[in-house]
Write a protein that holds these residues in place. Sequence first.
Motif, PDB file in Angstrom:
ATOM      1  N   ALA A  97       0.826  -1.209   0.000  1.00 19.08           N
ATOM      2  CA  ALA A  97       0.000   0.000   0.000  1.00 19.08           C
ATOM      3  C   ALA A  97       0.863   1.263   0.000  1.00 19.08           C
ATOM      4  O   ALA A  97       2.041   1.222   0.386  1.00 19.08           O
ATOM      5  CB  ALA A  97      -0.910  -0.001   1.229  1.00 19.08           C
ATOM      6  N   PRO A  98       0.304   2.388  -0.427  1.00 21.41           N
ATOM      7  CA  PRO A  98       1.017   3.668  -0.330  1.00 21.41           C
ATOM      8  C   PRO A  98       1.409   3.948   1.115  1.00 21.41           C
ATOM      9  O   PRO A  98       0.654   3.672   2.041  1.00 21.41           O
ATOM     10  CB  PRO A  98      -0.020   4.686  -0.822  1.00 21.41           C
ATOM     11  CG  PRO A  98      -0.933   3.904  -1.712  1.00 21.41           C
ATOM     12  CD  PRO A  98      -1.018   2.544  -1.081  1.00 21.41           C
ATOM     13  N   GLY A  99       2.606   4.464   1.314  1.00 23.76           N
ATOM     14  CA  GLY A  99       3.081   4.740   2.661  1.00 23.76           C
ATOM     15  C   GLY A  99       3.881   3.609   3.268  1.00 23.76           C
ATOM     16  O   GLY A  99       4.432   3.747   4.364  1.00 23.76           O
ATOM     17  N   VAL A 100       3.961   2.471   2.567  1.00 22.37           N
ATOM     18  CA  VAL A 100       4.750   1.334   3.020  1.00 22.37           C
ATOM     19  C   VAL A 100       6.027   1.282   2.180  1.00 22.37           C
ATOM     20  O   VAL A 100       5.969   1.201   0.948  1.00 22.37           O
ATOM     21  CB  VAL A 100       3.979   0.010   2.884  1.00 22.37           C
ATOM     22  CG1 VAL A 100       4.858  -1.169   3.298  1.00 22.37           C
ATOM     23  CG2 VAL A 100       2.704   0.055   3.726  1.00 22.37           C
ATOM     24  N   VAL A 101       7.169   1.353   2.835  1.00 21.80           N
ATOM     25  CA  VAL A 101       8.460   1.328   2.144  1.00 21.80           C
ATOM     26  C   VAL A 101       8.905  -0.116   1.966  1.00 21.80           C
ATOM     27  O   VAL A 101       8.970  -0.880   2.939  1.00 21.80           O
ATOM     28  CB  VAL A 101       9.526   2.106   2.939  1.00 21.80           C
ATOM     29  CG1 VAL A 101      10.881   2.022   2.249  1.00 21.80           C
ATOM     30  CG2 VAL A 101       9.100   3.553   3.108  1.00 21.80           C
ATOM     31  N   VAL A 102       9.181  -0.506   0.726  1.00 21.98           N
ATOM     32  CA  VAL A 102       9.612  -1.866   0.402  1.00 21.98           C
ATOM     33  C   VAL A 102      11.094  -1.849   0.041  1.00 21.98           C
ATOM     34  O   VAL A 102      11.537  -1.038  -0.774  1.00 21.98           O
ATOM     35  CB  VAL A 102       8.794  -2.447  -0.769  1.00 21.98           C
ATOM     36  CG1 VAL A 102       9.273  -3.854  -1.106  1.00 21.98           C
ATOM     37  CG2 VAL A 102       7.308  -2.453  -0.435  1.00 21.98           C
ATOM     38  N   GLU A 103      11.873  -2.741   0.663  1.00 25.96           N
ATOM     39  CA  GLU A 103      13.296  -2.849   0.379  1.00 25.96           C
ATOM     40  C   GLU A 103      13.622  -4.285   0.000  1.00 25.96           C
ATOM     41  O   GLU A 103      13.350  -5.213   0.758  1.00 25.96           O
ATOM     42  CB  GLU A 103      14.124  -2.437   1.593  1.00 25.96           C
ATOM     43  CG  GLU A 103      13.914  -1.003   2.046  1.00 25.96           C
ATOM     44  CD  GLU A 103      14.745  -0.664   3.264  1.00 25.96           C
ATOM     45  OE1 GLU A 103      15.828  -1.260   3.436  1.00 25.96           O
ATOM     46  OE2 GLU A 103      14.307   0.180   4.061  1.00 25.96           O
ATOM     47  N   GLN A 104      14.223  -4.453  -1.165  1.00 27.53           N
ATOM     48  CA  GLN A 104      14.641  -5.767  -1.618  1.00 27.53           C
ATOM     49  C   GLN A 104      16.090  -5.995  -1.209  1.00 27.53           C
ATOM     50  O   GLN A 104      16.959  -5.157  -1.485  1.00 27.53           O
ATOM     51  CB  GLN A 104      14.519  -5.868  -3.140  1.00 27.53           C
ATOM     52  CG  GLN A 104      14.686  -7.272  -3.693  1.00 27.53           C
ATOM     53  CD  GLN A 104      13.443  -8.139  -3.475  1.00 27.53           C
ATOM     54  OE1 GLN A 104      12.329  -7.651  -3.540  1.00 27.53           O
ATOM     55  NE2 GLN A 104      13.658  -9.419  -3.225  1.00 27.53           N
TER      56      GLN A 104
END
Length: 235
Positions: free
Chosen positions: A198-205
């Motif tokens: 969702a918007p506002g959630v930071v995703v890091e691979q």
Amino acid sequence: MRTIPSLKHLAATALLIAFTGCITIEENYSFKKNGSGTMEYVVDLSELGDIMKSVNAAADSEAKKDDDLGTMDMNDEVAALKGIAGISKVKLDTKTEWVQKVRFSFKDISSLNAALNVLMPDSTGTPTTFFSWDGNTLVRSNNRHAYEIGAGMAKGGEEEEGAEEGDENGMDMSTILASMKYKYSFKFAQSTGETTAAPGVVVEQHGTKEVAMSTDFGVISKDPKALDLRIPLVK
């Protein structure tokens, strides 16, 4: 979850001592190819604990006697986890003050969902299917557990200060909610595709087999489904 009432109590204190970064909740997962794995659930109140130590040091003995803000345990949840079929190696780590870590192994998604319903119930009392498979995509759905923690903090702060909507205290509560963090981490035996969040959630691979996500309770308070996500796996 027995920690929620305590968190509401802590919220009222938050406005008085103007702390930030009061709580971090983490869900850390490791999945094997057969669908089994491990989970670690962390409730970290260490920053608040440091502040409360300072407050208690300056308080008189009677105030110390009445203060039970440091009381936080998950012993009931641990006992319940041990009774779930497919859940094993349950361990509660309380070595770090004001931090509780519950770790366990799960046989499959079904047993994992049963365990998460113990750790993260909401006011509806309805069991939630937190994880499911949509083909090769791992789908995470959420109930209102995290949303209600934030709502409880905001309500507690308003009751303590007599805040009205839109006044200065309300703005302070928004700042506090934004300082409260929620984190995910996932490790897989196979590579992952692009995670949908969702918007506002930071995703890091991290590499090809690990993904982490983070957000705050300000985001969650506006969108109860902010913690939902989809992680495609390359099989």
